[in-house]
Motif scaffolding. Structure first.
Motif, short mmCIF file in Angstrom:
data_model
loop_
_atom_site.label_atom_id
_atom_site.label_comp_id
_atom_site.label_asym_id
_atom_site.label_seq_id
_atom_site.Cartn_x
_atom_site.Cartn_y
_atom_site.Cartn_z
N THR A 138 8.18 -9.06 1.37
CA THR A 138 6.75 -8.80 1.52
C THR A 138 6.21 -9.39 2.82
O THR A 138 5.32 -8.81 3.45
CB THR A 138 5.99 -9.38 0.33
OG1 THR A 138 6.34 -10.77 0.14
CG2 THR A 138 6.31 -8.62 -0.95
N MET A 139 6.74 -10.54 3.24
CA MET A 139 6.28 -11.13 4.49
C MET A 139 6.67 -10.26 5.68
O MET A 139 5.83 -10.00 6.57
CB MET A 139 6.87 -12.54 4.65
CG MET A 139 6.42 -13.24 5.92
SD MET A 139 7.12 -14.90 6.09
CE MET A 139 8.86 -14.50 6.30
N LEU A 142 0.44 -5.25 1.14
CA LEU A 142 1.64 -6.07 1.30
C LEU A 142 1.31 -7.55 1.39
O LEU A 142 2.04 -8.40 0.85
CB LEU A 142 2.40 -5.62 2.55
CG LEU A 142 3.08 -4.26 2.48
CD1 LEU A 142 3.56 -3.82 3.86
CD2 LEU A 142 4.27 -4.30 1.52
N TRP A 143 0.22 -7.87 2.06
CA TRP A 143 -0.20 -9.26 2.17
C TRP A 143 -0.57 -9.83 0.80
O TRP A 143 -0.23 -10.97 0.47
CB TRP A 143 -1.36 -9.37 3.14
CG TRP A 143 -1.90 -10.75 3.33
CD1 TRP A 143 -1.22 -11.83 3.80
CD2 TRP A 143 -3.22 -11.19 3.06
NE1 TRP A 143 -2.04 -12.93 3.85
CE2 TRP A 143 -3.27 -12.57 3.40
CE3 TRP A 143 -4.37 -10.56 2.60
CZ2 TRP A 143 -4.44 -13.32 3.28
CZ3 TRP A 143 -5.53 -11.30 2.46
CH2 TRP A 143 -5.57 -12.67 2.80
N THR A 157 3.58 -13.22 -4.84
CA THR A 157 4.95 -13.73 -4.95
C THR A 157 4.98 -15.25 -4.83
O THR A 157 5.67 -15.94 -5.59
CB THR A 157 5.84 -13.10 -3.87
OG1 THR A 157 5.80 -11.68 -3.99
CG2 THR A 157 7.27 -13.57 -4.01
N GLN A 158 4.22 -15.79 -3.88
CA GLN A 158 4.14 -17.23 -3.74
C GLN A 158 3.53 -17.86 -4.98
O GLN A 158 3.97 -18.93 -5.44
CB GLN A 158 3.32 -17.60 -2.51
CG GLN A 158 3.84 -17.04 -1.20
CD GLN A 158 5.27 -17.39 -0.94
OE1 GLN A 158 5.67 -18.55 -1.00
NE2 GLN A 158 6.09 -16.38 -0.67
N ALA A 216 -2.32 -15.57 9.84
CA ALA A 216 -2.65 -16.35 8.64
C ALA A 216 -1.41 -16.66 7.81
O ALA A 216 -1.37 -17.69 7.13
CB ALA A 216 -3.68 -15.61 7.80
N ILE A 217 -0.41 -15.79 7.84
CA ILE A 217 0.80 -16.03 7.03
C ILE A 217 1.47 -17.33 7.45
O ILE A 217 1.91 -18.12 6.60
CB ILE A 217 1.76 -14.84 7.17
CG1 ILE A 217 1.18 -13.61 6.45
CG2 ILE A 217 3.13 -15.18 6.60
CD1 ILE A 217 2.04 -12.37 6.57
#
Length: 338
Positions: free
Chosen positions: A167-168, A185-186, A192-193, A312-313
């Motif tokens: 996803t990342m 996706l974000w 997921t996290q 931001a990721i």
């Protein structure tokens, strides 16, 4: 993710220590069953409490020695604790500025396009952290943490890595013009996290709140230094930080290969994973903030596309890694006082 990667066998140890009957998890793995007895809810509540106690005791390292000096922030009334906390935060901010911020910007301040890009990045970072926190709490309340711990830890680790990295990378490769797919996706990356970090909800909510405040204060002070420092001053530390994170990751895997009798070595690797990780990911925060400003200048000249989601990721991952270590440090301090 790092929470599971650090001690994957701790999950199975918690299951071995917990006397949970088959009926306690029947609803998770089997179909409809016969009517439960009247005292089923009491037994299930007792099993949940026992499972939580075993989880916390499993992740508690027995080779940590008691602190030589008491923690002043844990003593006195609320006013004194707030004063101590404010003094520590103010002193830390002052020290960071004196050490790392001797050379400030030479362009008379941050230009509007840089400020706008940085603010958008911080906005998306805060939104992503909020999604992770709310989703992790909701999953834990619905029993996801128990099912996650009951599964094979290596299977969870593999699926978690695939989901997180997939996803990342999908978010990063998706162009900002296709905002529907990019934000989808974000959001999947944040969920997921949240699914992997939901076992942190076993900790005391007061510890989680304090760890969150400390993480925000630490990252905020470091981000201030990165935003006001000389342009591209700290972009050179990317390579050393990658080497540092490799050392920290190896120290986190040390309990898998070292015997339990190697107490001093395990203590050293534990401290390296915790406090060395704080230093490394604090450095990544400084690097990422300056990288955001560098990308802002490139996007202003039309060399790259403006994409605060991708920026931001990186800051979200910095926050997660610092937060996990803060939680474990505060939990160990609380265990020493008992």
């Amino acid at each position: 993710m790092a929470f599971l990667m650090r001690r994957p066998f701790a999950v199975t140890c918690a299951l071995k220590q917990t006397p949970i009957t088959a009926s306690a998890f029947r609803a998770f793995h089997q179909g409809p069953v016969q009517k439960a007895p009247a005292n089923f809810s009491n037994k299930f509540a007792s099993s949940r409490a026992t499972f939580r106690s075993a989880f916390q005791s499993t992740f508690r390292r027995n080779y940590q020695q008691p602190a030589a000096f008491p923690n002043p922030t844990a003593q006195g009334n609320l006013t004194q604790r707030l004063l101590y906390g404010g003094a520590i935060f103010g002193g830390t901010l002052l020290a960071i500025n004196l050490v790392f911020n001797r050379e400030t910007r030479e362009d008379g301040g941050m230009p509007p396009f840089e400020r706008s890009y940085l603010n958008d990045t911080f906005l998306h970072t805060g939104l992503g952290i909020g999604i992770i926190g709310i989703a992790a709490r909701a999953l834990h309340a619905n029993g996801w943490s128990y099912r996650l711990m009951a599964a094979n830890p290596w299977l969870i680790l593999g699926i978690g890595l695939v989901g997180s990295i997939g996803t990342m990378m999908g978010t990063r490769m998706c162009p900002p013009e296709n905002y529907v797919a990019k934000y989808a996706l974000w959001t999947a990356f944040n969920l997921t996290q949240a699914a992997l970090l939901s076992p942190l909800m076993f900790y005391n909510p007061a510890i989680l709140a304090r760890a969150g405040l400390y993480t925000v204060g630490l990252m905020g002070s470091i981000a201030f230094v990165g935003a006001t420092a000389k342009q591209e001053k700290y972009l050179y530390i990317g390579g050393p930080l990658l080497a540092g994170v490799a050392v920290v990751a190896l120290s986190g895997l040390a309990p898998l290969v070292l015997p339990v009798t190697a107490t001093r070595t395990l203590m050293f690797t534990e401290n390296l994973w915790l406090y060395g990780g704080l230093v490394v990911f604090g450095g990544f925060t400084l690097y990422d903030v300056q990288k955001v400003l560098h990308h802002a200048r490139l996007s202003e000249r039309g060399l790259i596309k403006r994409d605060p989601v991708n920026e931001a990721i990186s800051l979200e991952l910095d926050f997660i890694n610092i937060f996990i270590r803060m939680v474990q440090i505060l939990a160990m301090q609380q265990n020493r006082r008992k």
